[in-house]
Design a protein around this motif. Structure first.
Motif: not given
Length: 218
Positions: A166-178, A180-185
């Motif tokens: 969803p935004v311009a990046v140089g490198n994509s790194l980690g992912l996790t799912y919450s 309790s919040r129903g969202t990704f970090f």
């Protein structure tokens, strides 16, 4: 992600850092100095009755294991190619460079699934998807940055498609799912290191409109 913190590795400091998911404020840290893993990348956690953490490394084929008070190590089925990780009791999911996604019990033999991505994978998260399990990965430095979604039915990993980051990046790194919040970090590098909270709507198809919102970035 733990109960109330985001947990990420720093190979510069050789530590696990924990921050507040609301504003990125520092919470705590855990030293990795005695794990034999000088270049940590991914981590995943089992919480509940006791705590166990696993941390992989991109120059050694071992995986560090923390029981809440002391470190030990086990063999990493991905060798030095392991990157993003997540835990689905009793299994660890792990990206395996650009070739495959692995699922295994700690210390056991892996099941390998073809990933079908154009570059080196980095982050990985698992999440509930109806009666099945969803899996999402990022690519570290692929031509064009996308997130790749899959559905796991207990036996097969089926690609669902991909959507641009969803935004311009140089490198994509980690992912996790919450849960309790129903969202990704999602961690990424774009002239600095950031973590964004993503509200993803898989019901609209994997297009730019997949992203319900970017709730925060810090």
């Amino acid at each position: 992600m733990g109960d109330e913190v985001i947990i990420f590795t720093s190979n510069t400091d050789n530590k696990l850092f924990m921050c507040d998911p609301d504003d990125g404020a520092y919470v705590s840290e855990v030293s990795l100095n005695y794990t034999g893993n000088p270049y940590p990348f991914g981590n995943c956690w089992k919480v509940g009755a006791g705590v166990t953490a696993w941390v992989n490394d991109f120059i050694t084929s071992s995986m560090a294991v923390w029981d809440g008070s002391a470190w030990s190590s086990i063999s990493n089925p991905a060798g030095t190619n392991g990157r993003g990780m997540d835990f689905e009791d009793p299994y660890i999911w792990e990206t395996n460079s650009s070739s495959s996604i692995l699922r295994f019990e700690p210390g056991g033999s892996p099941t390998s699934f073809a990933a079908g991505v154009p570059g080196q994978m980095s982050g990985l998260a698992v999440f509930p998807l109806g009666a099945n399990l969803g899996v999402v990965t990022t690519c570290y430095n692929a031509p064009g940055h996308n997130l790749y979604f899959y559905e796991f039915d207990g036996a097969s990993l089926t690609p669902l498609g991909n959507a641009p980051c969803p935004v311009a990046v140089g490198n994509s790194l980690g992912l996790t799912y919450s849960e309790s919040r129903g969202t990704f970090f999602w961690g990424y590098n774009s002239g600095g290191y950031y973590i964004a909270e993503l509200d993803v709507d898989l019901g609209v198809g994997l297009t730019p409109s997949t992203w319900g919102s970017i709730k925060s970035s810090f």
